[in-house]
Structures are given as structure tokens and as C-alpha cells.
Design an enzyme around this catalytic site. Structure first.
Site, PDB file in Angstrom:
ATOM      1  N   LYS A   1      -0.780  -1.396  -3.088  1.00  0.00           N
ATOM      2  CA  LYS A   1      -1.237  -0.325  -2.195  1.00  0.00           C
ATOM      3  C   LYS A   1      -0.105   0.258  -1.354  1.00  0.00           C
ATOM      4  CE  LYS A   1      -5.717  -0.578  -3.206  1.00  0.00           C
ATOM      5  NZ  LYS A   1      -6.442   0.544  -3.828  1.00  0.00           N
TER       6      LYS A   1
ATOM      7  N   GLU B   1      -9.469   4.581   4.583  1.00  0.00           N
ATOM      8  CA  GLU B   1     -10.623   3.749   4.257  1.00  0.00           C
ATOM      9  C   GLU B   1     -10.075   2.496   3.605  1.00  0.00           C
ATOM     10  OE1 GLU B   1      -9.343   5.876   2.222  1.00  0.00           O
ATOM     11  OE2 GLU B   1      -9.227   4.632   0.420  1.00  0.00           O
TER      12      GLU B   1
ATOM     13  N   SER C   1      -1.975  -6.916  -9.448  1.00  0.00           N
ATOM     14  CA  SER C   1      -1.906  -5.883  -8.411  1.00  0.00           C
ATOM     15  C   SER C   1      -1.783  -6.432  -7.003  1.00  0.00           C
ATOM     16  CB  SER C   1      -3.128  -4.970  -8.519  1.00  0.00           C
ATOM     17  OG  SER C   1      -4.321  -5.730  -8.429  1.00  0.00           O
TER      18      SER C   1
END
Ligand SMILES: Cc1ncc(COP(=O)(O)O)c(C=O)c1O
Lengths: 404, 269
Positions: A96, A118, A386
Site C-alpha cells: 500500500k 478509507e 502483498s
């Protein structure tokens, strides 16, 4: 890019990936997404911007992330070799941050001092809180009340980083509701605020921009794999929530002949149970939510239905528009891993490799574990790991009946 | 001729401004919606905006969000809303009804069957909050084919080029959202509305309604000095929320009649 005889170049100028994508937003926000598109396109080709982005990725995030041969796990499975793209080793513990840094640099250039986000699993919230601290910006993170419960460590991290975490009590109290609330904030504070959106979905230009920032994953892999094994992998695999870590790995491989691309959605209790978060695999119809037209889990009346996944980061009824297109084109395959399969994969990686993966990433791993034994030992699967699983300690402990 | 145009023509002749109340269909209960619609008309409403509830009302504040949740819990659906309009039309053939909501329930039904059914039951206009002109081509085509007016929103952030674009597509009336924010938010900035109006009027030759932030007769009258129509939503939904099943129709009628009286004092003054 070439795909068979077709040229693969999406989105078009209006932000459409074939029939998907677009800018389905309230009028108040249309000028804001237009401005964002203009500014992004301007800076995308600006060498200074690119240099600064590259610097941050190297020195702040710690890129390139390594690729690791999970040799013991592969040996145990007795088939294809599993390699892991270690996004879990990034600063803040997931992919991210690649996107959050990119958008924060853009916000800085656009003179926005307030950022909102969010978050589902909290990884995007942490990444946004991190870059906001790094660049001296005010940061508000919207998070579903249920997710605040199941990802408590990340809530504390965001607060330590100086962000305000706003619990969202409406709807299903998960990621989609956090999106709704962030959009409401943006409508209200549109002039001062940059919305750092966390996945490759939403109104144009987000699906394109987030993809571009995340493509560092696949671009690195394309260089690293030949260094490691002298060729590209046979198959690349990633979990798909909104689809950002997946598109970041997949996109650079779309034009590479012979590389199979597999996205893994959250199967929850199994697609047949209806309790899942797998719009691409579960037969969902196309619909409109959060600014884009995509495969969307909904009832016959077009109301969005509640999803279920053990992993908060995959617990979302939609999926980014480029994945919808890749599915239709047949260039990528989409499958599911259930809660149970993801948990088993989680355990396997802990025990065989000494790596605690995020529950989201465990879905991608689960599929690799499923297909590796059916393939020859000379075959290579590249799995996008991830994120790391520190945030999931409470969830996993609870499922094992342990109180921490 | 379309009921919306007839209504605005008549009002213009009388030098009166339109009052456009909003309620969510199915709130507070399925059986109260049609009586509420008639009560709105009795109280002096000129057009009714009937909200189609959606699970994810991103452009709405807490009040209308709650109304949507109540309506969905009551089993309200797009087809159900259309049936309510049909029932309303059995005794009211003149008051325009505009459906307001989000695009996905219509996408799920299909734009052509939806537009066809709208024409059948007597819907006059459709406003989909999350479908800007850029994404409205298909919707527009189907609505136009059945003479249903596509109603568009304009906002304080809308620039001149976009106003022009909306002017070309819009039918019926145009709805100016008077503040940046969700429904039910904040207070009214009359000076800002006054500033924006000339720019809107330069391109838009349809009636212009102003909504968001109008809470009582006073604010309605002040807005009516600037616009052709006044839209009131959250304040009416609050009235519904604060009433019992026995009092809700009377309370809403009384509140709207009060606003109507204030608006008409303006004409007499
Ligand atoms: C570690 C990790 N992987 C994957 C995801 C899913 O998001 P996306 O599909 O955008 O990669 C998340 C989202 O929170 C995450 O935290």
C-alpha cells in the site's frame, strides 16, 4: 502493448477500460477528479516527479523488494517452485505504501495540506498516516467499526502516526462503508483535501494512477526473475480485493507471452454459500459503485450486498475496472480461496518459511499451494506476498481459540 | 406536454415559485408513502422528489442515510417505488413526480425497461446523483425516448464549460446544490448563491431549483428570491423521523404548508 493482434492500452481518455471504469460521481466532485486527472498526467511525465518518487521508494520504502524462493514449502508440496515477491518487507508492511507515497507527492505538488483515506485491513490507513507524517499533512482515516475491532493494532499505529481514525457505523461497517464516508468528507472539503484512495478502483484517474504507482512491483519482478532463474515465471499470482497489488504485478506481464496470470478473490465460506467477497468469480452482475462501473455484488434490485471474508482488506463487493476487463479478455483468470484455505496457507508459510503473511496475501498463497503439486518441479509460480501478518494476530488467535 | 413544464409555466404566470419537497419512498413505512405524497400536494408542493433508497447513499448526510436504511428494511425496491407512483397517479394526474437516487438500482433493472415503466406509471423526471453528464449518454437516450426528463445537478464547483454541457442535456429543471457537502449539511450561503445565479442563467434556460440547507419558511423565501424553485429534503425527513405512525402525515403536511405560506407571502409583498 500488444495482446494477440490487439493493442492493449487502457484506460481510454474518458477513463474507461472497455465497458468498465468511468467517473460515476456526484457533480460536486467531478471538477475535483478532473483536476486530479490533469495534474496526474502532467506530473506522470515530469522527470522531477519521477525522480522524487523513485528516491522515496528506494530510501523510505526500502525498494526494490526482494524475490525469495520458498524452497522448503515448494519441496514439501513436491511440484512447482514457489517464489515470493516480498512486499511484506516494505516500510509499513505492505504494498500500500507504494501508492500512498505516489499520491502524497502529487498532493504536495497540488498544494493540498489535508489528506483523507478509507481503509479496510488498516494497511492503507497506516501507509497514508505514514506519508502524511512524512510530508507534514493533516490525515483523517475512515474505517468500518467492525474492521476497527478486527485490525486493532493498525488503529493504534495510525494514531501513533498522528492520524485521526474515524469509525464508520453505517451499513456493513466495513471497507465499502468507509469509502462512502471518505467520499462524503471529500464532497464537503473538496478544495482543501486530497483523497488518497487505496486501491485500483474508484473514479478515473484512480484506477490508472494507483496501477501506475503499483507497477513498480511487476517491473522489478520482470528484472529480478531472469536474474534468479534465467527467465520469467510461468504463472504470476496475487490476491484481489480492489485489485491494486494484483494489477501492480500483472500489468507489466500482460504483454509477456506465455505468462499465466491468476487473481485470487476472497471465497469466504465458499462461493456457493453466498458468504464471500468474490465479484469476479461468484457470478456478480456489472454495476456502479464508488465512481466506477465494475462487477459488483448486488441483489436483484441493485442494492449492494454484504460481503464476507476473514481478511478485512479483501472484504469488498466490487473490484477494479481493469480486472473486469482482463477477465472478459481472458488475459487473466480469477479464482477463489476460502477463509479456511487462506488460514491453512498462512500456517504453512509460518512453519515452512518463517514468514508470517497477511491474511489477504494468504489467499494468493493458498492458490499457489493448491496448484503447485499438479505442476512439474521445473515450473515457477511467482506469488505477490502483498503484506505481513502482524496486524492479523488477533484474528488468527481468536480463530484458534486463543486469547492474547 | 410534460407535467413539469406545465407546472412551471403556470407558476410563472402567477409569479409564484415552485416548492419541491423530497421524501424517501418507503420511509417511515411502505403504506405511508402515497398518503405522504398527497399530503405534500395538499400542503402546496408543486413537484415531488421521491427518493429511491440505495444501500450506499454516498452523497447523503446522516438524516437521509437513515431514511434509506429504514426504507430498505421495510422492503422498498425500485419496482416498488414505481408501483407507488402508479398508485399516486390514480388520484393525482397533474403533480410532477421526479425520482431521485443513485444509478445502480436502475442499471440493475435496465434503462429501457425502467424508462418504459416510468412513462407507464407517470414519472416525469429522473435524477441519478452519481451519473454525471459524462456517463449519462445511455440513460439519457432511454429517458428521452419516453419523454422522461433527465434532471441534472450543478454545484458550486461546476465551471462554465460544464454548465454549458448540462444546459444542452437537461430537461424539466436544473437542480443547483447550494453548498459543498452532503444533504442535510451546514447552513445556507445566500450571497454565494446570488453570485452563482447569473452564470447559471447565462446558459440554462430551464427553471433552476436550489436545494441543500433549506430548513424553514425564512430560508425558503430567501432562496426563492434568487431561484425558480426551492427544494427541501432533510428537514422533511427529520419531521418524518420525529413523528409517530399516527401523526406523520399531519406533521409533514403542516410543516410543508408553513413553508408554502412563507413562499407565498413573498409574492404578495
Ligand atoms: C496486505 C494486503 N494485501 C492486499 C490487500 C487488498 O487490496 P488490493 O486488492 O488493492 O491489493 C490489502 C488491503 O488492505 C492488504 O492490506
Amino acid at each position: 502493448m500488444r495482446l494477440g493482434t490487439l493493442t492493449y492500452s487502457y484506460p481510454d481518455n474518458s477513463g474507461h477500460f472497455g465497458p468498465y471504469g468511468g467517473i460515476y460521481m456526484a457533480e460536486t466532485l467531478i471538477p475535483a477528479v478532473e483536476e486530479l486527472r490533469r495534474e496526474y498526467l502532467r506530473f506522470r511525465d515530469d522527470p522531477d516527479f519521477q525522480a522524487e518518487f523513485a528516491y522515496e521508494l528506494q530510501h523510505y520504502v526500502g525498494r526494490p523488494s526482494p524475490i525469495y524462493h520458498a524452497a522448503r514449502l515448494s519441496e514439501h508440496l513436491g511440484g512447482a517452485q514457489i517464489y515470493l515477491k516480498r512486499e511484506d518487507l516494505n516500510h509499513t508492511g505492505a504494498h500500500k505504501i507504494n501508492n500512498a507515497i505516489g499520491q502524497a507527492l502529487l498532493a504536495k505538488r497540488m498544494g493540498k495540506k489535508r489528506v483523507i483515506a478509507e481503509t479496510g485491513a488498516g494497511m492503507h490507513g497506516v501507509a497514508t498516516a505514514t506519508v502524511a507524517a512524512r510530508f507534514g499533512m493533516e490525515c483523517i482515516v475512515y474505517m468500518g467499526a467492525d474492521d476497527i475491532q478486527r485490525q486493532a493494532p493498525n488503529v493504534f499505529r495510525m494514531k501513533l502516526l498522528g492520524a485521526t481514525v474515524v469509525p464508520v457505523e453505517s451499513g456493513s461497517r466495513t471497507l465499502k462503508d468507509a469509502c462512502n464516508e471518505a467520499i462524503r468528507d471529500w464532497v464537503t472539503n473538496v478544495e482543501s483535501t486530497f483523497y488518497i484512495f487505496g486501491t485500483a478502483a474508484g473514479p478515473h484517474p484512480y484506477p490508472m494512477m494507483v496501477r501506475d504507482f503499483q507497477c513498480v512491483i511487476g517491473n522489478e519482478a520482470k528484472v529480478q526473475m531472469p536474474e534468479l532463474i534465467g527467465r520469467q515465471p510461468d504463472t504470476v499470482i496475487a490476491c484481489v480485493g480492489g485489485g491494486s497489488n494484483a494489477i501492480g504485478l500483472f500489468h507489466p506481464y500482460i504483454e509477456v507471452d506465455g505468462v499465466r496470470i491468476i487473481g485470487v478473490e476472497a471465497g469466504g465460506h465458499g462461493v456457493a454459500s453466498g458468504r464471500h467477497a468474490a465479484p469476479l468469480t461468484g457470478g456478480a452482475k456489472v454495476g456502479v459503485l464508488h465512481g466506477n462501473k465494475v462487477y459488483l455484488m448486488q441483489d436483484a434490485d441493485g442494492q449492494i450486498i454484504e460481503t464476507h471474508s476473514i481478511s478485512a482488506g479483501l472484504d469488498y463487493p466490487g473490484v477494479g475496472p481493469e480486472h473486469c476487463l482482463l477477465k472478459d479478455l481472458g488475459r487473466a483468470e480469477y479464482v477463489v480461496a476460502t477463509d479456511e484455505e487462506a488460514l491453512a496457507a498462512f500456517d504453512s508459510l509460518c512453519r515452512f518459511e518463517g514468514i508470517i503473511p497477511a491474511l489477504e496475501s494468504s489467499h494468493a498463497l493458498a492458490h499457489a499451494i493448491k496448484i503447485a503439486p499438479t505442476m512439474g518441479r521445473d515450473k515457477v509460480l511467482l506469488v505477490n506476498l502483498s503484506g505481513r501478518g502482524d496486524k492479523d494476530m488477533n484474528t488468527v488467535a481468536r480463530l484458534k481459540g486463543i486469547t492474547l | 406536454m410534460n407535467r413539469i413544464q406545465t407546472t412551471f409555466d403556470n407558476l410563472k404566470q402567477q409569479d409564484r415559485k415552485a416548492l419541491i419537497p423530497f421524501i424517501t419512498a418507503g420511509d417511515p413505512s411502505l403504506d405511508k408513502t402515497v398518503p405522504l405524497m398527497h399530503a405534500l400536494v395538499a400542503a402546496g408542493a408543486d413537484v415531488i422528489e421521491l427518493g429511491v433508497p440505495f444501500s450506499d447513499p454516498m452523497a447523503d448526510g446522516p438524516t437521509i442515510q437513515r431514511a434509506s436504511e429504514r426504507a430498505l428494511k421495510n422492503g422498498m425496491s425500485l419496482r416498488g417505488v414505481l408501483a407507488m407512483v402508479a398508485e399516486f397517479r390514480q388520484t393525482d394526474g397533474t403533480t410532477p413526480v421526479v425520482l431521485m437516487g443513485y444509478g445502480n438500482p436502475i442499471e440493475a433493472m435496465g434503462w429501457e425497461p425502467f424508462a418504459e415503466r416510468c412513462a407507464e406509471v407517470g414519472v416525469d423526471g429522473v435524477l441519478t446523483v452519481d451519473f454525471p453528464p459524462e456517463e449519462s449518454a445511455e440513460a439519457f437516450e432511454h429517458l428521452q425516448r419516453h419523454d422522461i426528463a433527465p434532471i441534472f445537478l450543478l454545484a458550486p464547483t461546476t465551471d462554465e464549460a460544464r454548465i454549458e454541457r448540462v444546459a444542452r442535456l437537461a430537461r424539466g429543471y436544473v437542480y443547483y446544490v447550494s453548498l459543498k457537502g452532503v444533504t442535510g449539511a451546514g447552513h445556507l450561503d445566500l450571497a454565494a448563491i446570488a453570485d452563482k445565479m447569473p452564470q447559471l442563467r447565462r446558459h440554462i434556460h430551464l427553471p433552476i431549483g436550489v436545494g441543500f440547507g433549506i430548513r424553514d419558511g425564512d430560508t425558503a423565501r430567501q432562496v426563492a428570491d434568487l431561484a425558480d424553485a426551492v427544494v427541501i429534503g432533510s428537514r422533511i425527513v427529520q419531521e418524518i423521523e420525529n413523528s409517530t405512525a399516527g401523526t406523520v402525515v399531519d406533521n409533514v403536511q403542516q410543516f410543508v404548508a408553513g413553508v408554502r405560506a412563507a413562499l407565498d407571502r413573498r409574492t404578495q409583498a
